[in-house]
Design an enzyme around this catalytic site. Structure first.
Site: not given
Ligand code: GLV
Length: 304
Positions: A219, A248, A267
């Protein structure tokens, strides 16, 4: 079921629970008529405030690994589960695709090809280098396992003893600086919690090795982005691959886009799509219906 592609999820869940009424919604407007009645919600991207309007809700299956966007808004008496295990292979492939490409000079070779230049590019090998994995859940453990397969020495960092066995040396978060300073490639696979916020700051970055690579697939909260931008300009770390960001989508004006030693992906290292999470979702529903323990129950205190 709330997600951007609901059809195949709904089909698969109906096989597990033929008696249940299962609705797919891709927008809030589509979800609206079912909020009052729904007992279970399987969701990705559901605006968390909606949960307060679901009086019969008993269980939320979040269709991702990280629940930071939903954990605080899920009522205490509602079970919250996250996906565990389903992203390990794709995410560790993403990590090693970049580590190998950056170490072996693949991007440079491509540039040379574009210019029709015949020049040998000989990068160092991952073998013999030291890999640091921060966050040793199912994804981090797989990154560590692959690191060993590539002949790397593996250091790991996590808040408990968990995952100690997959690394040659284990560190607690309080030793982040020493941990980061000792590795050639630092991979972050941390959940977003108050403890992980800003764990990689100017002090940690300035201690990183010459030539080191920093990868973040966890993250964006883990890295102080302002500090990283300054650090990349100084060449410590030498290179970074970022899949996640403080904000994001990454704003177009972020200097990260244009730094030559910053490699950005949007991401997508472990996408929440049926191909990856459907089997997990169906199995958890089967368990729920049979009164068996669910997999991926989120500890509210820890936040993951
Ligand atoms: C994506 O970032 C997730 O948490 O699956």
């Amino acid at each position: 079921m709330f997600a951007s592609e609901t059809e195949s999820y709904v089909r698969a869940l109906k096989q597990v629970a033929p008696q249940a009424e299962i609705f797919g919604a891709q927008t809030l407007t589509e979800a609206e008529p079912h909020l009052e009645e729904a007992e279970i919600v399987f969701a990705w991207g559901l605006p968390p405030a909606v949960l307060a309007r679901m009086p019969r809700l008993r269980w939320v299956q979040w269709l991702g690994a990280g629940v930071d966007l939903i954990v605080r808004q899920t009522p205490e008496d509602v079970i919250l589960t996250r996906v565990v295990g389903a992203f390990s292979t794709v995410m560790s492939e993403h990590v090693f695709a970049y580590l190998l490409a950056l170490r072996r000079g693949i991007f440079e070779m491509r540039e040379l090809q574009r210019e029709h230049i015949w020049r040998r590019v000989v990068g160092p090998s991952l073998g013999g280098q030291r890999l640091g994995v921060a966050g040793l859940g199912s994804i981090g453990a797989e990154v560590a396992r692959l690191g060993r397969a590539f002949g790397m020495e593996v250091w790991g960092l996590s808040r408990t003893d968990r995952g100690r066995d997959v690394c040659d040396r284990h560190f607690l978060p309080s030793a982040m600086r020493e941990f980061a300073a000792g590795v050639d490639a630092l991979v972050l696979v941390l959940p977003a919690t108050p403890e992980t916020t800003g764990i990689v700051d100017a002090e940690v970055l300035s201690g990183m090795r010459e030539g080191s690579i920093l990868v973040n697939v966890g993250r964006g909260n883990a890295i102080v982005e302002r500090d990283l931008i300054a650090a990349l300009r100084q060449g410590r770390p030498a290179m970074t691959q970022l899949d996640v960001f403080e904000r994001e989508p990454l704003p177009p004006e972020s200097p990260l886009w244009d730094l030559p030693n910053c490699y950005i992906s949007s991401h997508c290292s472990g996408p929440s799509e049926p191909r990856l999470v459907q089997a997990f979702a169906s199995e958890n529903l089967r368990r729920y219906l049979h009164g068996e323990p669910l997999v991926g129950i989120v500890d509210r205190e820890r936040g993951y």
